[in-house]
Design a protein around this motif. Structure first.
Motif, mmCIF file in Angstrom:
data_model
loop_
_atom_site.group_PDB
_atom_site.id
_atom_site.type_symbol
_atom_site.label_atom_id
_atom_site.label_comp_id
_atom_site.label_asym_id
_atom_site.label_seq_id
_atom_site.Cartn_x
_atom_site.Cartn_y
_atom_site.Cartn_z
ATOM 1 N N LEU A 7 0.823 -1.209 0.000
ATOM 2 C CA LEU A 7 0.000 0.000 0.000
ATOM 3 C C LEU A 7 0.859 1.261 0.000
ATOM 4 O O LEU A 7 0.566 2.221 -0.727
ATOM 5 C CB LEU A 7 -0.928 0.001 1.218
ATOM 6 C CG LEU A 7 -1.779 1.259 1.413
ATOM 7 C CD1 LEU A 7 -2.754 1.462 0.259
ATOM 8 C CD2 LEU A 7 -2.533 1.199 2.745
ATOM 9 N N THR A 330 -7.988 4.435 1.596
ATOM 10 C CA THR A 330 -7.076 3.309 1.420
ATOM 11 C C THR A 330 -7.814 1.970 1.378
ATOM 12 O O THR A 330 -7.350 1.022 0.735
ATOM 13 C CB THR A 330 -6.033 3.284 2.551
ATOM 14 O OG1 THR A 330 -6.708 3.297 3.816
ATOM 15 C CG2 THR A 330 -5.089 4.471 2.450
ATOM 16 N N GLU A 331 -8.977 1.889 2.029
ATOM 17 C CA GLU A 331 -9.743 0.636 1.980
ATOM 18 C C GLU A 331 -10.205 0.328 0.562
ATOM 19 O O GLU A 331 -10.231 -0.831 0.146
ATOM 20 C CB GLU A 331 -10.948 0.718 2.928
ATOM 21 C CG GLU A 331 -10.562 0.720 4.399
ATOM 22 C CD GLU A 331 -11.764 0.839 5.313
ATOM 23 O OE1 GLU A 331 -12.916 0.779 4.819
ATOM 24 O OE2 GLU A 331 -11.571 1.007 6.531
ATOM 25 N N GLU A 334 -7.142 -0.850 -1.432
ATOM 26 C CA GLU A 334 -6.808 -2.231 -1.089
ATOM 27 C C GLU A 334 -7.786 -3.209 -1.732
ATOM 28 O O GLU A 334 -7.376 -4.261 -2.243
ATOM 29 C CB GLU A 334 -6.793 -2.406 0.423
ATOM 30 C CG GLU A 334 -5.637 -1.702 1.111
ATOM 31 C CD GLU A 334 -5.609 -1.955 2.611
ATOM 32 O OE1 GLU A 334 -5.784 -3.123 3.012
ATOM 33 O OE2 GLU A 334 -5.413 -1.001 3.368
ATOM 34 N N ARG A 338 -6.810 -6.036 -4.466
ATOM 35 C CA ARG A 338 -7.104 -7.452 -4.248
ATOM 36 C C ARG A 338 -7.843 -8.059 -5.439
ATOM 37 O O ARG A 338 -7.535 -9.183 -5.869
ATOM 38 C CB ARG A 338 -7.927 -7.632 -2.966
ATOM 39 C CG ARG A 338 -7.147 -7.382 -1.678
ATOM 40 C CD ARG A 338 -8.054 -7.544 -0.462
ATOM 41 N NE ARG A 338 -8.556 -8.919 -0.351
ATOM 42 C CZ ARG A 338 -9.536 -9.282 0.461
ATOM 43 N NH1 ARG A 338 -10.144 -8.354 1.219
ATOM 44 N NH2 ARG A 338 -9.931 -10.546 0.517
#
Length: 351
Positions: A7, A330-331, A334, A338
């Protein structure tokens, strides 16, 4: 094999990209940076005639290939006229509203390489002078650039080296908060580009073997409608645009999940490939939302319009206030990373 995700590297790359001016038509510097990052990841890089960058990672199956594209061109402006006052009249590059740029600091990029600072303002800004300062139309007739130079006429402005056709970039104002928010202009689509570049680096470092050959296509004309619509390698059967998710009233997308687009202004995306992406999210427990973007087009839809016979899809991080002062979390980065990894390690969708 699991491809790792960094990240911090992604955010560092994102900050570098948004701080590199690249309005559509003026992208040489940012494309050079992107090429360097891909070469550093160990990839051979090709440059298309239109200035896009294409890199390939060989997979077990080299017959049926997939392509993922992200774009680094952004919104901006171009000098339409040098006014008698010495200020600049602008023409828009990309589909934004003038109110989204009003008050922003900017840079004029002259043909001889100078960078001259200024501010995008309404002509009728001074409330002590203009009764209609708040109500006048935000349009190219009223918006202008106030230069940070001592100039009071067109001749003095031209003596600075400024002329019609010079590009104007808007300051991004990148900021990362302690609670995970990232706000900046041009997260569309530099957020996805940063994640794609980080993926290339992670694949190289981990030695992961992909099931299918993967092309990474960084385009430089998406904001004006024809990025990614040429130079698609012949073996490509799946074409995925890795771009932003649109957030607003009536939308399911948010700043904390990956957004998968089922339809935009070009029509529905390929049903089976879109379902494949959603199924990967369900299998891997990736937070995601399915959505429709009513006033949107992507490089994948541009490729379809150009006549490429591919399955096409679109997904990416959710970006709040697109084409203005954008924000994500940031979630969401991420979750998008993924899904990116799950997708490139999955088999091609069969008919």
């Amino acid at each position: 094999m699991t491809i790792p995700f960094d990240l911090e590297q992604s955010i560092e790359t994102l900050e570098q990209l948004v701080n590199t001016p690249s309005p559509s038509g003026y992208t040489a510097e940012v494309m050079q940076k992107v090429s360097g990052m891909l070469k550093q990841a160990g990839l051979d890089v090709q440059k298309t005639n239109k200035g896009a960058v294409l890199a390939t990672i060989k997979g077990k199956d080299d017959r049926r290939q997939r392509l993922i594209t992200a774009h680094v061109d952004t919104l901006g402006a171009i000098v339409k006229d040098v006014k008698p006052s010495g200020r600049l009249k602008l023409d828009k590059i990309g589909g934004f509203n003038w109110n989204a740029a009003e008050g922003e600091y900017c840079t004029v990029h002259t043909a001889d390489g100078r960078k001259i600072r200024g501010t995008v303002l309404m002509h009728q800004t001074t409330v002590h002078v203009y009764r209609d300062a708040g109500t006048a139309e935000r349009s190219s007739d009223n918006i202008e650039v106030r230069l940070d130079e001592k100039t009071v006429c067109a001749e003095e402005t031209r003596q600075l080296g400024i002329e019609v056709g010079d590009f104007v970039s808007f300051d991004p104002r990148f900021e990362r908060s302690e609670n995970g928010f990232i706000k900046s202009r041009h997260l569309d689509d530099k957020a996805s580009t940063a994640l794609l570049l980080e993926l290339a680096s992670a694949i190289g470092e981990s030695g992961a073997e992909l099931p299918h050959t993967l092309h990474l296509y960084i385009s430089n004309n998406e904001e004006i409608g024809f990025g990614g619509n040429a130079s698609v390698p012949g073996g490509t059967v799946e074409y995925v645009a890795f771009d932003m998710g649109a957030i607003g009233d009536g939308q399911s997308s948010d700043e904390y999940t990956v957004s998968i687009c089922v339809k935009d202004s070009s029509g529905p995306y390929h049903y089976d490939l879109t379902r494949h992406l959603a199924d990967l999210c369900k299998r891997e427990g990736i937070p995601h939302k399915l959505d429709i973007y009513p006033y949107y087009g992507s490089d994948a839809s541009a490729a379809i319009r150009a006549g490429y016979d591919v399955k096409h899809a679109l997904f990416g991080p959710g970006i709040e206030s697109s084409h203005a002062l954008e924000r994500t979390h940031t979630e969401s980065l991420e979750a998008a990373a993924r899904l990116l990894r799950a997708y490139v390690m999955s088999p091609i969708v069969e008919d």
